[in-house]
Design an enzyme around this catalytic site. Sequence first.
Site, PDB file in Angstrom:
ATOM      1  N   TYR A 125       0.777  -1.235   0.000  1.00 21.48           N
ATOM      2  CA  TYR A 125       0.000   0.000   0.000  1.00 21.48           C
ATOM      3  C   TYR A 125       0.811   1.289   0.000  1.00 21.48           C
ATOM      4  O   TYR A 125       0.250   2.375  -0.176  1.00 21.48           O
ATOM      5  CB  TYR A 125      -0.971  -0.017   1.183  1.00 21.48           C
ATOM      6  CG  TYR A 125      -2.025  -1.089   1.022  1.00 21.48           C
ATOM      7  CD1 TYR A 125      -3.100  -0.910   0.151  1.00 21.48           C
ATOM      8  CD2 TYR A 125      -1.919  -2.304   1.688  1.00 21.48           C
ATOM      9  CE1 TYR A 125      -4.046  -1.898  -0.030  1.00 21.48           C
ATOM     10  CE2 TYR A 125      -2.863  -3.303   1.516  1.00 21.48           C
ATOM     11  CZ  TYR A 125      -3.923  -3.096   0.656  1.00 21.48           C
ATOM     12  OH  TYR A 125      -4.857  -4.084   0.469  1.00 21.48           O
ATOM     13  N   PHE A 415     -10.530  -4.292  10.697  1.00 17.67           N
ATOM     14  CA  PHE A 415     -11.753  -4.069   9.929  1.00 17.67           C
ATOM     15  C   PHE A 415     -11.513  -4.434   8.474  1.00 17.67           C
ATOM     16  O   PHE A 415     -10.398  -4.662   8.057  1.00 17.67           O
ATOM     17  CB  PHE A 415     -12.215  -2.607  10.029  1.00 17.67           C
ATOM     18  CG  PHE A 415     -11.179  -1.580   9.649  1.00 17.67           C
ATOM     19  CD1 PHE A 415     -11.076  -1.122   8.341  1.00 17.67           C
ATOM     20  CD2 PHE A 415     -10.295  -1.068  10.601  1.00 17.67           C
ATOM     21  CE1 PHE A 415     -10.131  -0.169   7.992  1.00 17.67           C
ATOM     22  CE2 PHE A 415      -9.353  -0.112  10.258  1.00 17.67           C
ATOM     23  CZ  PHE A 415      -9.257   0.327   8.954  1.00 17.67           C
TER      24      PHE A 415
END
Length: 415
Positions: A125, A415
């Site tokens: 990322y 999450f």
Amino acid sequence: MALELRTPLPDSDLANWTVALNTGFLRPPEAPKEEVELRREHIDLSRTQGVFDGDRCVATFRSFAQRLTAVGGADVPADAISNVAVSATHRRRGLLNRMMEHDLRAAKERGEAVATLIAAEYPIYGRYGFGPATWITEWQVDVPRAGLDPRHSAPVDGGRVDFADADEVRKLGPALHERLRATQHGVIDRSDHWWRTSTGQRQYPNRPWTEPFYVLYRSPDGSVDGLLAYTVDDRWESNKRPHNTATVHELTTVTPAAERALWHFLLSVDWVTRVNTGRRAPDDLLPLLLGDPRAAQVTTYADWLWLRPLDVPQLLETRTYPAEGSLVLELRDTAGLAGGRYFLEAGPDGAACATTGRTADLTMDIGELSTLWLGDESAVRLASLGRIAEERPGAAALADRLLRTPRRPWCPDVF
């Protein structure tokens, strides 16, 4: 056949999308009806993407609205990214690039200040402007060596520790978590869906559920200041010797007294000889609460919450600062979302940040600001690594005086 990006995801594609998600995460490649229905309840299909090769979904991506606590206790609107998967048959075709670009631009248009994610793999990322902003540590505690006296495990401040059930946790837990979120930078908000699935009210199929023990700490005035959830295995060695391990799934406290009381309670439970702490802040109090801190052995130390700035002035103006100072930051952003030159003027009374034509003090990629914003990393350290260019002598040290925090940020959730 051309690969088709579908977003919003049609409801009729949700089962196919679920198969692709489970495939990418090496779970059974299926979509049980119960799982699809549970996802339908909480997924925002308007913020969900799927790439299709004919009728087969081969890549998944979704985001949702989130609130992230900044230094000082205020929060910012975040674009939380989750369920990112590309099938092994369709890698290196730019699918993640397409989905990420679409999501970040939509988040920018909505006015979200930052994007967040939990990175399954470190190298992925950074190229999208993300940087690690919080870290977690897990310890395994050798209870007999810890040096705590189980005969005196009751709270010393006049508070009390009581077992609770899942209904009580769903009732009392959200308010306690919001109290934590108001003081601990790096914490994110929790939805009703989070509380229902984390207490067993709703469960995904094929994911084993063991009902945990729930414990509440109440202060002398009766307020619920702490919550502990843990499970215990059942292991006995020869000659009837217990060797059970307690694993912490949740330990939320808003006072040092509550934290001390719940750790002491757990380390005093009969038959428990080891405790796995779960994901804690790297500067958690636990090791130093023990008579022998060496009883707590680090089993994991790793990056956790990653951030990607989308609105630099909003991010820098929302957090607090311990000292007066000003900096000109030159931020490079190949995606064209948040780059530019910004003048930050900050102090204990607040901060102002705007674009400027002044000469830069520090130059860096946008992902380095991700790493600095919550106060966990040192600008001086990043400059030594060549990841920040110090254009004015002493600017990195000034950035540390403004941005670093006495306690490290912490995000307890995935999450």
